[in-house]
Design a protein around this motif. Structure first.
Motif, PDB file in Angstrom:
ATOM      1  N   ALA A 175       0.833  -1.207   0.000  1.00 53.83           N
ATOM      2  CA  ALA A 175       0.000   0.000   0.000  1.00 53.83           C
ATOM      3  C   ALA A 175       0.867   1.256   0.000  1.00 53.83           C
ATOM      4  O   ALA A 175       0.600   2.195  -0.761  1.00 53.83           O
ATOM      5  N   MET A 176       1.900   1.288   0.822  1.00 50.07           N
ATOM      6  CA  MET A 176       2.763   2.465   0.869  1.00 50.07           C
ATOM      7  C   MET A 176       3.521   2.634  -0.446  1.00 50.07           C
ATOM      8  O   MET A 176       3.729   3.762  -0.909  1.00 50.07           O
ATOM      9  N   SER A 177       3.922   1.546  -1.072  1.00 51.41           N
ATOM     10  CA  SER A 177       4.603   1.623  -2.365  1.00 51.41           C
ATOM     11  C   SER A 177       3.662   2.171  -3.427  1.00 51.41           C
ATOM     12  O   SER A 177       4.056   3.002  -4.248  1.00 51.41           O
ATOM     13  N   LEU A 178       2.419   1.719  -3.422  1.00 50.97           N
ATOM     14  CA  LEU A 178       1.436   2.211  -4.392  1.00 50.97           C
ATOM     15  C   LEU A 178       1.192   3.705  -4.198  1.00 50.97           C
ATOM     16  O   LEU A 178       1.158   4.465  -5.175  1.00 50.97           O
ATOM     17  N   ILE A 179       1.059   4.133  -2.961  1.00 54.70           N
ATOM     18  CA  ILE A 179       0.868   5.555  -2.680  1.00 54.70           C
ATOM     19  C   ILE A 179       2.080   6.351  -3.138  1.00 54.70           C
ATOM     20  O   ILE A 179       1.949   7.424  -3.733  1.00 54.70           O
ATOM     21  N   LEU A 202       4.093  10.038  -9.734  1.00 58.89           N
ATOM     22  CA  LEU A 202       3.507  10.325 -11.043  1.00 58.89           C
ATOM     23  C   LEU A 202       2.801  11.676 -11.056  1.00 58.89           C
ATOM     24  O   LEU A 202       2.879  12.407 -12.053  1.00 58.89           O
ATOM     25  N   VAL A 203       2.127  12.020  -9.981  1.00 57.12           N
ATOM     26  CA  VAL A 203       1.463  13.332  -9.894  1.00 57.12           C
ATOM     27  C   VAL A 203       2.497  14.445  -9.923  1.00 57.12           C
ATOM     28  O   VAL A 203       2.329  15.448 -10.631  1.00 57.12           O
TER      29      VAL A 203
END
Length: 51
Positions: A27-31, A37-38
């Motif tokens: 989850a932290m990696s995805l965030i 990317l943003v």
């Protein structure tokens, strides 16, 4: 499968620890990837002149 801890089953030994740190890391990696990317998109949009 032979287990070396009498209090854990074979499934528990295969799935890392009981605190479920795997899902937290994912989850932290995805965030982190989404935030990266943003930031890249914002920098790219600022750098490009308006057409």
């Amino acid at each position: 499968m032979k287990t070396y801890d009498p209090h854990k089953s074979a499934t528990e030994l295969r799935q890392a620890n009981s605190r479920k740190m795997n899902s937290r890391v994912l989850a932290m990696s995805l965030i982190g990837v989404v935030i990266a990317l943003v930031v890249i998109y914002i920098i790219y949009s600022i750098a490009m002149p308006a057409a």
